[in-house]
Scaffold this active site. Sequence first.
Site, PDB file in Angstrom:
ATOM      1  N   ALA A  74       0.828  -1.204   0.000  1.00 33.11           N
ATOM      2  CA  ALA A  74       0.000   0.000   0.000  1.00 33.11           C
ATOM      3  C   ALA A  74       0.866   1.258   0.000  1.00 33.11           C
ATOM      4  O   ALA A  74       0.632   2.190  -0.777  1.00 33.11           O
ATOM      5  CB  ALA A  74      -0.936  -0.006   1.201  1.00 33.11           C
ATOM      6  N   HIS A 296      -5.225 -17.244  11.809  1.00 32.65           N
ATOM      7  CA  HIS A 296      -4.985 -18.038  10.605  1.00 32.65           C
ATOM      8  C   HIS A 296      -4.991 -19.518  10.958  1.00 32.65           C
ATOM      9  O   HIS A 296      -4.283 -19.942  11.868  1.00 32.65           O
ATOM     10  CB  HIS A 296      -3.640 -17.653   9.976  1.00 32.65           C
ATOM     11  CG  HIS A 296      -3.536 -17.989   8.534  1.00 32.65           C
ATOM     12  ND1 HIS A 296      -3.531 -19.282   8.074  1.00 32.65           N
ATOM     13  CD2 HIS A 296      -3.446 -17.202   7.432  1.00 32.65           C
ATOM     14  CE1 HIS A 296      -3.424 -19.277   6.756  1.00 32.65           C
ATOM     15  NE2 HIS A 296      -3.381 -18.020   6.339  1.00 32.65           N
ATOM     16  N   SER A 314       0.933 -21.057   4.087  1.00 35.52           N
ATOM     17  CA  SER A 314      -0.046 -20.427   3.212  1.00 35.52           C
ATOM     18  C   SER A 314      -1.366 -21.183   3.174  1.00 35.52           C
ATOM     19  O   SER A 314      -1.407 -22.411   3.153  1.00 35.52           O
ATOM     20  CB  SER A 314       0.517 -20.342   1.794  1.00 35.52           C
ATOM     21  OG  SER A 314      -0.490 -19.972   0.884  1.00 35.52           O
ATOM     22  N   ARG A 360     -11.405 -18.593   6.907  1.00 32.78           N
ATOM     23  CA  ARG A 360     -10.409 -18.753   7.966  1.00 32.78           C
ATOM     24  C   ARG A 360     -11.023 -18.779   9.359  1.00 32.78           C
ATOM     25  O   ARG A 360     -10.577 -19.532  10.223  1.00 32.78           O
ATOM     26  CB  ARG A 360      -9.366 -17.637   7.859  1.00 32.78           C
ATOM     27  CG  ARG A 360      -8.506 -17.769   6.629  1.00 32.78           C
ATOM     28  CD  ARG A 360      -7.518 -16.634   6.503  1.00 32.78           C
ATOM     29  NE  ARG A 360      -6.681 -16.825   5.320  1.00 32.78           N
ATOM     30  CZ  ARG A 360      -5.745 -15.979   4.935  1.00 32.78           C
ATOM     31  NH1 ARG A 360      -5.538 -14.858   5.628  1.00 32.78           N
ATOM     32  NH2 ARG A 360      -5.020 -16.213   3.856  1.00 32.78           N
ATOM     33  N   ARG A 465     -11.547 -11.664   6.940  1.00 30.32           N
ATOM     34  CA  ARG A 465     -10.972 -11.447   5.612  1.00 30.32           C
ATOM     35  C   ARG A 465     -10.849 -12.765   4.867  1.00 30.32           C
ATOM     36  O   ARG A 465     -10.312 -13.738   5.396  1.00 30.32           O
ATOM     37  CB  ARG A 465      -9.586 -10.803   5.712  1.00 30.32           C
ATOM     38  CG  ARG A 465      -8.901 -10.678   4.354  1.00 30.32           C
ATOM     39  CD  ARG A 465      -7.572  -9.963   4.460  1.00 30.32           C
ATOM     40  NE  ARG A 465      -6.581 -10.698   5.215  1.00 30.32           N
ATOM     41  CZ  ARG A 465      -5.838 -11.695   4.722  1.00 30.32           C
ATOM     42  NH1 ARG A 465      -6.031 -12.122   3.488  1.00 30.32           N
ATOM     43  NH2 ARG A 465      -4.927 -12.283   5.476  1.00 30.32           N
TER      44      ARG A 465
END
Length: 670
Positions: A74, A296, A314, A360, A465
């Site tokens: 960002a 996570h 991941s 998640r 998310r």
Amino acid sequence: MSIRGSHPGHDHGSVKTDAVVTDGPKVRPGTILDAAEPAGPAEQAWANAKQGYKLVGTSNRRKFTVIVVGTGLAGAGAAATLADLGYHVISVTYHDAARRAHSVAAQGGINAARGRKVDNDSVARFVKDTVKGGDFRGREKEAYRLGEISSQVIDHLNAVGVPFAREYGGSLNTRSFGGVQVSRTYYTRGQTGQQLQVAASAELARKVNDGMVTQYVRHEMVDLIVEDGRARGVIVRNLVTGELKPLLGHAVVLATGGYGNIYYRSTLAKNSNASAAWRAHRRGAHMAMPSFIQFHPTALPISTEWQSKTILMSESLRNDGRIWVPRDPGDERGANEIPDDERDYYLERKYPAFGNLTPRDVASRAAKEMIDAGHGVGPLKNSVYLDFRDAIARLGKDEIAARYGNLFHMYTDATGEDPYTVPMRIAPGAHFTMGGLWTDYQLMTSIPGLFAAGEAGFAYHGANRLGANSLLSACVDGWFTIPTTVPNYLAQHLGEALPEADSPAVKQALDNSYDRFDRLLAINGKTPPRDFHRRLGEVLYAGCGVARSAESLTSAITKIRQIREEFYEDLLIAGPVDRVNQELEYAGRVEDYLQLAEVLCVDAYDRDESCGAHFRTEHQTETGEAKRDDENWAHISAWETSGWPNEPAFTRHTEPLTFEAVPLEVRDYR
């Protein structure tokens, strides 16, 4: 010791609070916030907004200075693009090089509703997945912006050299992530964040080399300069010399990441922190829904109490890996000794439509339930299996290595085990923060002139998310949104001079920064900041973790206040103040954590419902799923606080949420 020699310091006073919280925190009602969303249908919002934004002429752009703090996706994208447009940009990072920003750690991929595969994907489906994945606690119109710009992001990154995986014919390849049933995630093996960050940093470095960006490395933002209610710059500390310095600008963009490290053991790099955002909050920027923390599901389990962090595996691994536990609690056999009929592939059993690719929050909650019920595996019985046996048999070892080889190598380095032959062991770990600084549709905070981009803000994700939306939101904000919305603000301030270096606002912020460090140095206790941070993390995992309740949150707030009292009485900062001193840096960050932690728990206590990753055990369905209360809580909570550290007071401002394109429904992944 004093950070500026003869400065006498500032007495912080004795921190004596009513440590025991019995009836829950007291919350003051605030105002109704206006997100300044454009009128019209959600799918037309971004086009309508851009059409109405004011512009800055090309010859006037060089008259404006924009400060961008942070050099992740960002920050690097925003700084490079604003400089390319002709603005004078100041870039600040506490790293020794911009490319070291934590965006490098994202592994699995970046989403885009680019629709190249014939699997019925579209922008509308992307929006539905994102809004539903966030359990209807995010803005619908922002989800549309995310989906609409996503195709431009992939095309832009491809153009600047990101080596995306490709099909045999040369087109970009995709895979799936949690919470979706299509293939929309673009990737570069298991190092997508690294490759995107390398490309973004190269673009930023080119602007620095061309003299279009002035960059400060090894400088940390320690305060925000506010004059006449507007952001006018930042105070930074040179981490090598200890010097404090004001940097002045017409607008400030914070792109400083999330605050997951507040939990001490998280998947974030240890240097990642909350200080820039929290300093802005202390200056008046509202903090939105700080209790929305993502755990996570594929982090590596803790192997010892002295472990300083967790390691991320991941989510892309869940494309081919199957998650399971032994059916019998306490089974001591090795994973490969347990036959299939004695295994519980619990995600496939509970959520057959999505299986191992559930979102998640759902996957983490299910893993915690299995571990708490005695089905945990590994030496500490604190993990579940992620097994690639069937995928290797179906696709071959070479294909699995081509997809995930670097991740498998990392796992072996961390554990000494070979995931090609023995299932991985995974467990939920504190990871991404959906909460952050409240921003309107233009990404501007409640302080005019202060913008937040990427994970520093709360935009897009709601209460959970979806995987691979993180890299996307950072790129959307940095490359496309900030370069469009910041000029809309600047156009209204053409001809305004920057504050003088000796103006009252600058001097006040500088004096406050000196006072703060001197105050911490003057405590001269016996306990290093890491010890306080470790204790805080234990309190948060227990009281405001994957699951939380009114009782656990009340207890956590009491313990946080006790730790904070001890911090101000017994903090030890070793080392000098006039050169590199990571203990002094760390102490400031821990002080911020000890304040933010209470707001986090107050927000979780106040939101008397379950939604997404905010799972209050008092509010669950008969099948153990999160039970929302749309009648009372379909809004964003944005917090204003005061009275630190002695008598913190909490005011909740609210922003109502409406859903038209994606009607409210019970989230169901079965």
